[in-house]
Design an enzyme around this catalytic site. Structure first.
Site, PDB file in Angstrom:
ATOM      1  N   VAL A   1      10.082  50.884  41.880  1.00  0.00           N
ATOM      2  CA  VAL A   1      11.488  51.252  41.751  1.00  0.00           C
ATOM      3  C   VAL A   1      12.247  50.152  41.011  1.00  0.00           C
ATOM      4  O   VAL A   1      12.062  48.957  41.275  1.00  0.00           O
ATOM      5  CB  VAL A   1      12.118  51.475  43.145  1.00  0.00           C
ATOM      6  CG1 VAL A   1      13.572  51.920  43.014  1.00  0.00           C
ATOM      7  CG2 VAL A   1      11.317  52.510  43.920  1.00  0.00           C
ATOM      8  N   HIS A   2      13.097  50.563  40.065  1.00  0.00           N
ATOM      9  CA  HIS A   2      13.891  49.624  39.276  1.00  0.00           C
ATOM     10  C   HIS A   2      15.016  49.080  40.161  1.00  0.00           C
ATOM     11  O   HIS A   2      16.117  49.623  40.221  1.00  0.00           O
ATOM     12  CB  HIS A   2      14.479  50.336  38.054  1.00  0.00           C
ATOM     13  CG  HIS A   2      15.238  49.446  37.126  1.00  0.00           C
ATOM     14  ND1 HIS A   2      14.660  48.819  36.037  1.00  0.00           N
ATOM     15  CD2 HIS A   2      16.543  49.072  37.111  1.00  0.00           C
ATOM     16  CE1 HIS A   2      15.563  48.103  35.406  1.00  0.00           C
ATOM     17  NE2 HIS A   2      16.724  48.246  36.029  1.00  0.00           N
ATOM     18  N   HIS A   3      14.713  47.966  40.857  1.00  0.00           N
ATOM     19  CA  HIS A   3      15.665  47.442  41.836  1.00  0.00           C
ATOM     20  C   HIS A   3      15.343  45.983  42.104  1.00  0.00           C
ATOM     21  O   HIS A   3      14.218  45.633  42.479  1.00  0.00           O
ATOM     22  CB  HIS A   3      15.568  48.253  43.134  1.00  0.00           C
ATOM     23  CG  HIS A   3      16.707  48.039  44.075  1.00  0.00           C
ATOM     24  ND1 HIS A   3      16.712  47.025  45.005  1.00  0.00           N
ATOM     25  CD2 HIS A   3      17.870  48.717  44.245  1.00  0.00           C
ATOM     26  CE1 HIS A   3      17.839  47.094  45.716  1.00  0.00           C
ATOM     27  NE2 HIS A   3      18.558  48.109  45.266  1.00  0.00           N
TER      28      HIS A   3
END
EC number: 3.2.1.4
Length: 561
Positions: free
Chosen positions: A475-477
């Site tokens: 996840v882009h986080h």
């Protein structure tokens, strides 16, 4: 063919205004909205009429037989999986907001890889902007999406209060709404004199370098707790009509959810009324969207560029009417809704998201028409909302929108994230179906895409992180991908080691709905491909609303709030 005539007698119309000044009411056991016609049937040829009845009865029996045959035939569903655990899914989707909190981090949070952050937010503008939510996988806070999120979550509680209570999530969602409304009370400063102006802060954080500073919220891959770069603030005035209207809606809606705290609820309503007066009294020539002015919109236009402002003004006025019972706000809302509807773009038609409130507003005004029935003065304007709602539901029901091969609805053909629109469409269609049910009208049910989101899709992947056996792991986080150690600091460039890593995130960002698949049901699980793997608070709000609406718990429509 039988020969008969129908004689139409005058319309009978009954309603009561006994509730018209009270605050928002959840589903009533009966409706004051009752309109009906009397008809006299005159038969001119009995033999033909008898034959007509026999033919009609034969057709009806044939239809019943066909329905029974179809019902008992084995059904094939190539994506059929296990039944959805709505209780767990709702808990997960709400937990995402715990991971997005900025400011003094709650010690009792279920998310253990977060801590205090952004404690200096607002200092550059000599104000206090500590708190709120980080918008997505970066460390920027946007007022527009925070307000939208607070409004939508509040609406879901107003409609399905008992469902939240039965699932044990009522206090959880209330805490999230309170966190959002606390922050929204900080983002505007009222004028202190006739010569001063309204100030609204639209953004904290930046996407480009400022005055030669090489580090910012986009170029750095840092946890919020480690931020060591400037956090500039974007400043607007009363000409940011859409931003002001959305804040009014959020404060009004949350005041009803949090009405048990009378003093706080009244504070929210008072602030909403004052702000509404300021943004609606602005010279119409100066009204506009917050992204029109560089100092106000800043880089928000790259993420959340607003295409209109009248829908937010009408949205705010409607929620203010529901919070106060003051018909003046309904006057303003219905007139502004008509104007906004006449200027709706084809690109936004049918959608409900942070940018376009018209379809949600139509459903909300239809609710007022059906259950509050404010009288003939508003009938023409509210009929427009009902017609608009009916048109949207027919489009959803009869598949007027394209779908992916796996069945996911495509509300916008722009190659952008699809799941946020599918979630809000599922919420509105189920909510409207519940309205009809309580009016004892029969209504066809639209196909929900929630099952697709939760794993019944060609990839058999849940796009809700942490839910099910298979879900996105890159996840882009920032917080989820970087090691959590409250004693170790990772630099701006040092964090990029984890941005570019091919390994799964070190922390599972439970409850985050990612951007989702493309129009061919394809999905790329890569951290640096934000189009597929980045979540945001606005999209998650639509999923929460859809999940609670679709959860199998009938008691949610009975208890008063």
């Amino acid at each position: 063919m039988a020969t008969f005539e129908l004689e139409k007698l005058p319309l009978t119309y009954t309603h009561s205004l006994s509730d018209s000044s009270s605050a928002y009411q959840p589903f009533p056991s009966h409706s004051h909205y009752q309109k009906y016609y009397h008809y006299n049937l005159v038969i001119t040829d009995k033999d033909q009429f008898r034959n007509f009845l026999l033919v009609s009865l034969t057709i009806i029996l044939a239809i019943i037989a066909l329905v029974l045959i179809l019902h008992f035939l084995p059904h094939k569903n190539k994506h059929q999986g296990t039944s959805i655990n709505f209780k767990l899914a709702i808990n997960h989707a709400l937990t995402f907001y715990d991971a997005q909190k900025s400011g003094h981090y709650p010690k009792n949070s279920p998310v253990k890889f977060r801590g205090d952050s952004g404690l200096g937010d607002g200092k550059s503008a000599d104000t206090d902007l500590v708190g709120g939510f980080y918008d997505s996988g970066n460390n920027i806070k946007f007022t527009f999406t925070t307000a939208y999120t607070t409004t939508l979550l509040s609406w879901s509680v107003m409609e399905y209060h008992s469902k939240y209570a039965d699932l044990g999530e009522l206090q959880h969602v209330r805490d999230i709404i309170r966190w959002g409304s606390d922050y929204l009370l900080k983002v505007f400063i009222l004028p202190t004199s006739s010569k001063s102006n309204l100030t609204i802060y639209s953004q904290v954080g930046n996407t480009i370098s400022d005055k030669g500073e090489p580090k910012n919220d986009i170029s750095c891959w840092q946890r919020p707790e480690d931020m060591d770069y400037a956090r500039p603030v974007s400043i607007c005035d009363s000409s940011a009509s859409d931003l002001g209207g959305e804040i009014v809606a959020a404060l009004s809606a949350s005041s009803m959810v949090l009405k048990n705290d009378t003093e706080y609820s009244m504070k929210l309503v008072k602030a909403a009324e004052t702000l509404h007066k300021l943004v609606t009294s602005e010279d119409p020539k100066k009204q506009g969207t917050y992204t029109m002015v560089d100092a106000c919109g800043k880089q928000a236009r790259d993420f959340y560029k607003s295409s209109s402002y009248k829908d937010e003004l009408a949205w705010g006025g409607t929620w203010l009417f529901l919070a106060t019972g003051n018909l003046t706000y309904l006057d303003y809302a219905t007139e502004t809704f008509k104007s906004a509807k006449n200027n709706e773009s084809d690109f936004d038609n049918g959608t409900f998201d942070w940018n376009n409130k018209l379809n949600a507003l139509a459903v909300l005004l239809t609710r007022i028409r059906y259950f509050r029935d404010p009288g003939g003065l508003y009938e023409h304007a509210l009929r427009l909302s009902s017609n608009s709602t009916h048109s949207l539901m027919c489009s959803l029901l009869f598949n007027d929108f394209s779908r992916t091969p796996g069945g996911l609805i495509i509300m916008k053909d722009d190659n952008g994230p699809l799941l946020e629109y599918a979630a809000t469409a599922s919420f509105l269609s189920k909510l409207y179906s519940d309205y009809l049910h309580h009016l004892k009208f029969s209504g066809a049910k639209c196909k929900s895409n929630v099952n697709y989101i939760l794993g019944q899709n060609p990839l058999k992947m849940s796009y809700l992180v942490g839910h099910g056996d298979k879900f996105p792991v890159q996840v882009h986080h920032r917080s989820a991908s970087i090691p959590w150690d409250d004693k170790k600091h990772y630099s701006c460039d040092g964090g990029k080691k984890w941005l570019n890593s091919k390994d799964p995130n070190l922390q599972v960002l439970v409850g985050a709905m990612v951007g989702g698949p493309d129009m061919h049901d394809g999905f790329i699980d890569q951290r640096n491909n934000s189009r597929f793997t980045e979540p945001n608070i606005a999209s998650n709000a639509g999923l929460v609303a859809a999940l609670i609406a679709l959860s199998d718990n009938s008691s949610g429509l009975k208890d008063s709030f």
